[in-house]
Each structure stands twice: as structure tokens, then as C-alpha cells.
Design an enzyme around this catalytic site. Structure first.
Site, PDB file in Angstrom:
ATOM      1  CB  CYS A  95      -1.014   0.025   1.167  1.00 21.88           C
ATOM      2  SG  CYS A  95      -2.583   1.241   1.019  1.00 21.88           S
ATOM      3  CG  HIS A 202      -3.317  -3.299   3.251  1.00 25.26           C
ATOM      4  ND1 HIS A 202      -2.362  -2.861   4.332  1.00 25.26           N
ATOM      5  CD2 HIS A 202      -3.947  -2.142   2.701  1.00 25.26           C
ATOM      6  CE1 HIS A 202      -2.254  -1.429   4.388  1.00 25.26           C
ATOM      7  NE2 HIS A 202      -3.163  -0.974   3.411  1.00 25.26           N
ATOM      8  CD  GLU A 204      -1.226  -6.073   5.430  1.00 30.17           C
ATOM      9  OE1 GLU A 204      -1.956  -4.935   5.541  1.00 30.17           O
ATOM     10  OE2 GLU A 204      -0.608  -6.296   4.364  1.00 30.17           O
TER      11      GLU A 204
END
Length: 240
Positions: A95, A202, A204
Site C-alpha cells: 500500500c 494489503h 498481509e
């Protein structure tokens, strides 16, 4: 109240799940000697999400729609990425991290997509507006033959989306590796053999559930191990 350095734990958990030993770097923007000593002990650099980049870093005045800024973080992350790209040390940008890679290479940003480029679709699916962080907001088209395409295994990929800024002009020696249907750049990478990938979403959030995300983090880790092995001798003197 004293100043604090804070980071979402998801970045650390995702990196650890891929086999990394994560190290949160303090924002020592006024102490480049210490920052360099920290950097020299790293095998790879992960730049996470966060607040907007100061437009001064790409030669623009701050627009009213620009969000919170952290100039110290900008200076630290831009320097880390520039060092890493120069040395071929692996970089993964998530990001804001993708945007840092772009600015580090001389690119510019849309400070606010909605006000500056209304033709873009909605990209700001923030948790503060009631959206879950794993909300799949739209799909991206992955450019065949890019390093990113090797990890994502497909031409299209659904992603979450928590940003209101985006890449305006691409930095030098970078290539686009994914775009949204509205044409917004969603992933970039450096040309050549070194691992330097930035994605606007994102991943993660999905590390434990999505095999493609695991492949991306795993690829970053494999590149870090390879870089460490190849550069072990020069780093021995600094405790690497």
C-alpha cells in the site's frame, strides 16, 4: 505524552509466518549513521502501509484533501528503499510501501483520487467507514511475464483496497505489474533481477488464508536469503 513508534502487528505476523525475523526500524531521520548501521544488518526491507506521503517529497504543495503526514517516516523509508534498490537488496512495499517505492524512484502521486481524478472508481474502503480489512473491493489485471505474475499465478486477482492516493507518474526504471479496471496502477516492480515489488493492496491480511499471498511473502523471503548468502562476506564486519 512522549512520542511513540507504532505499527500494525499483521505485518510482523505475515513476515514471521514466511520465516522472517522482523525488526521494526525506528524513525531516526536525523541520525543517518545509526539508520545505515541498522540497514546494513537487514537481508530485506518491507515497507508497510500507513499515512499519506508528504507531497513535498515529489515536488508538490499539500492539497486540502491530503491526509495525515509523517515526514520523519517518509525520510527514513525513502532512504531505506533507495539504499536497497542501489544494492539489489530485496524490497516488498505494501500500500503506502508501493507508493514509497514509486516516489523513491522519482515518481509522483495523486494526493486524492476522488477529487483529482473522478473517473477512477472507489478505492477507499477503509475500516473507519465500516468495511472489513479483508473486504475484496475489486480485481486487478496482472501483467504477464512480470515478477509479480510469477507469484500470483493468474491474469486477474481480487484485492482489498484501503487507500485514497495512487501513482500518477511512474518512477524511473520501474514497470507496472498490475492495474485496476479504471486504469489505476495497482502494482509496480523494478526491472532486472532484483526483487523489488510494491502492491497497492494489503496482502498481509490474507497471508494465512491465500496461497498466492503466501507465495509473494515466500518469494520475498527466498530473495532475502539469497541476497544474504551472496553478501555474507562483506557484511561480516557489521554483525550481519
Amino acid at each position: 505524552m512522549p512520542s511513540s513508534w507504532v505499527m500494525n502487528q499483521r505485518y510482523f505476523l505475515a513476515a514471521t509466518a514466511a520465516g522472517a525475523v522482523p525488526w521494526m526500524i525506528p524513525l531516526l531521520d536525523d541520525d543517518m549513521e545509526t539508520l545505515r548501521a541498522i540497514y546494513d544488518r537487514l537481508d530485506g526491507v518491507l515497507i508497510p502501509g500507513g499515512v499519506d506521503i508528504n507531497p513535498a517529497e515529489y515536488g508538490e504543495a499539500v492539497r486540502p484533501e491530503c491526509g495525515n503526514l509523517d515526514p520523519a517516516r517518509d525520510r527514513v523509508e525513502l532512504q531505506l528503499v533507495r539504499w536497497a534498490i542501489e544494492e539489489g537488496k530485496p524490497v516488498l512495499g505494501l500500500c503506502r510501501g508501493m507508493q514509497i517505492i514509486n516516489v523513491a524512484k522519482g515518481g509522483t502521486m495523486w494526493q486524492d483520487l476522488a477529487s483529482q481524478k473522478p473517473s477512477f472508481h472507489k478505492h477507499d474502503f477503509f475500516p473507519t467507514a465500516g468495511f472489513e480489512r479483508d473486504h475484496l473491493a475489486h480485481e486487478v489485471d496482472v501483467v504477464p511475464g512480470t515478477r509479480l505474475s510469477h507469484y500470483l499465478d493468474g491474469a486477474r486477482c481480487p484485492v482489498n483496497s484501503m487507500h485514497h492516493q495512487g501513482v500518477k507518474t511512474l518512477g524511473q526504471e520501474l514497470q507496472v505489474s498490475a492495474t485496476a479496471d479504471d486504469g489505476l496502477i495497482e502494482a509496480i516492480e523494478t526491472m532486472g533481477e532484483s526483487f523489488c515489488i510494491g502492491v497497492q493492496w494489503h496482502p498481509e491480511v490474507f497471508e494465512m488464508t491465500d496461497p498466492h499471498t503466501r507465495q509473494l511473502f515466500g518469494g520475498f523471503m527466498a530473495a532475502a536469503v539469497e541476497w544474504s548468502t551472496a553478501n555474507a562476506a562483506p557484511r561480516a564486519g557489521v554483525g550481519g
